[in-house]
Design a protein around this motif. Structure first.
Motif, mmCIF file in Angstrom:
data_model
loop_
_atom_site.group_PDB
_atom_site.id
_atom_site.type_symbol
_atom_site.label_atom_id
_atom_site.label_comp_id
_atom_site.label_asym_id
_atom_site.label_seq_id
_atom_site.Cartn_x
_atom_site.Cartn_y
_atom_site.Cartn_z
ATOM 1 N N PRO A 33 -5.500 17.595 47.368
ATOM 2 C CA PRO A 33 -4.633 17.840 48.535
ATOM 3 C C PRO A 33 -5.134 17.122 49.788
ATOM 4 C CG PRO A 33 -5.840 19.829 47.949
ATOM 5 C CD PRO A 33 -6.091 18.825 46.864
ATOM 6 N N LEU A 81 3.054 15.164 50.812
ATOM 7 C CA LEU A 81 2.830 16.570 51.141
ATOM 8 C C LEU A 81 3.244 17.488 49.983
ATOM 9 C CD1 LEU A 81 3.838 16.582 54.902
ATOM 10 C CD2 LEU A 81 1.520 16.621 53.918
ATOM 11 N N THR A 82 4.275 17.117 49.260
ATOM 12 C CA THR A 82 4.664 17.886 48.072
ATOM 13 C C THR A 82 3.569 17.800 47.009
ATOM 14 O OG1 THR A 82 7.007 17.499 48.509
ATOM 15 C CG2 THR A 82 6.411 18.150 46.260
ATOM 16 N N GLY A 95 0.468 17.262 47.601
ATOM 17 C CA GLY A 95 -0.647 18.050 48.125
ATOM 18 C C GLY A 95 -0.447 19.538 47.906
ATOM 19 N N ALA A 96 0.788 20.001 48.067
ATOM 20 C CA ALA A 96 1.077 21.423 47.836
ATOM 21 C C ALA A 96 0.861 21.776 46.365
ATOM 22 C CB ALA A 96 2.506 21.746 48.264
ATOM 23 N N MET A 97 1.303 20.897 45.472
ATOM 24 C CA MET A 97 1.081 21.138 44.039
ATOM 25 C C MET A 97 -0.413 21.151 43.728
ATOM 26 S SD MET A 97 4.045 21.548 42.707
ATOM 27 C CE MET A 97 4.531 22.300 44.236
ATOM 28 N N LEU A 157 -2.789 22.041 45.776
ATOM 29 C CA LEU A 157 -3.337 23.312 46.272
ATOM 30 C C LEU A 157 -3.081 24.447 45.287
ATOM 31 C CD1 LEU A 157 -2.573 23.305 50.111
ATOM 32 C CD2 LEU A 157 -4.820 23.343 48.997
ATOM 33 N N ILE A 158 -1.922 24.445 44.661
ATOM 34 C CA ILE A 158 -1.623 25.461 43.642
ATOM 35 C C ILE A 158 -2.582 25.315 42.463
ATOM 36 C CG2 ILE A 158 0.112 26.196 41.945
ATOM 37 C CD1 ILE A 158 2.231 25.480 44.123
#
Length: 164
Positions: A41, A124-125, A127-129, A131-132
């Motif tokens: 991320p 950013l998408t 990065g969000a994945m 983080l999950i």
């Protein structure tokens, strides 16, 4: 530019993989994997901050760190988890298949996001994945490194009380 990014990542990947291989038993697999997953991320956000060539190559160095960690630890973690089952090759094949599916679909999904919302939204998408995935690793994966040299030997029996 693309060649520079690939070369930069590869120059970092090899020494990181060697370092990880030398320290994975002492430090444990999970803390090192967490570092590798935390880089994902971070990279995604850093890519959105500039399109300067030097910046992008610098951020790509983080890809080499992550790739070095994953390249060295993936076989070790699989071996740890499959120890004594006789299913190492099956598990490694399953992981490699999922990596291939992810690589094959990520380009398409990212392209759709870029077309509709732009590059920053795509990063950013991603990065969000990431983080999950980092949270799932932190919460769901136990430390897999053997706690003693005897456990690491093929055919070693688990300590009493630890067998399922």
């Amino acid at each position: 530019m693309m060649s520079s990014c690939i070369i930069a990542a590869q120059l970092v990947m090899l020494p990181i993989a060697v370092l990880v291989g030398r320290t994975a038993d002492r430090l444990g697999r999970k803390p090192i994997l967490l570092v590798g997953f935390a880089i994902l991320p971070l990279r995604a956000v850093l890519y959105t901050l500039s399109d300067n060539s030097a910046w992008l190559i610098g951020v790509q160095l983080l890809d080499g760190v992550g790739a070095g960690i994953f390249t060295a630890l993936t076989p070790l973690v699989i071996a740890d988890l499959m120890r004594g089952t006789g299913r190492y090759n099956l598990a490694f094949g399953a992981v490699a298949t999922m990596q291939g599916v992810g690589a094959a679909t990520s380009g398409f999904v990212t392209g759709v996001i870029v077309d509709r919302f732009g590059y920053s939204a795509a990063f950013l998408t991603a990065g969000a994945m990431a983080l999950i995935a980092l949270a799932a690793l932190f919460l769901g994966l136990p430390e897999t490194a053997p706690s003693s040299p005897a456990e690491a030997e093929p055919g070693a029996l688990p300590e009493p009380g630890l067998a399922e």
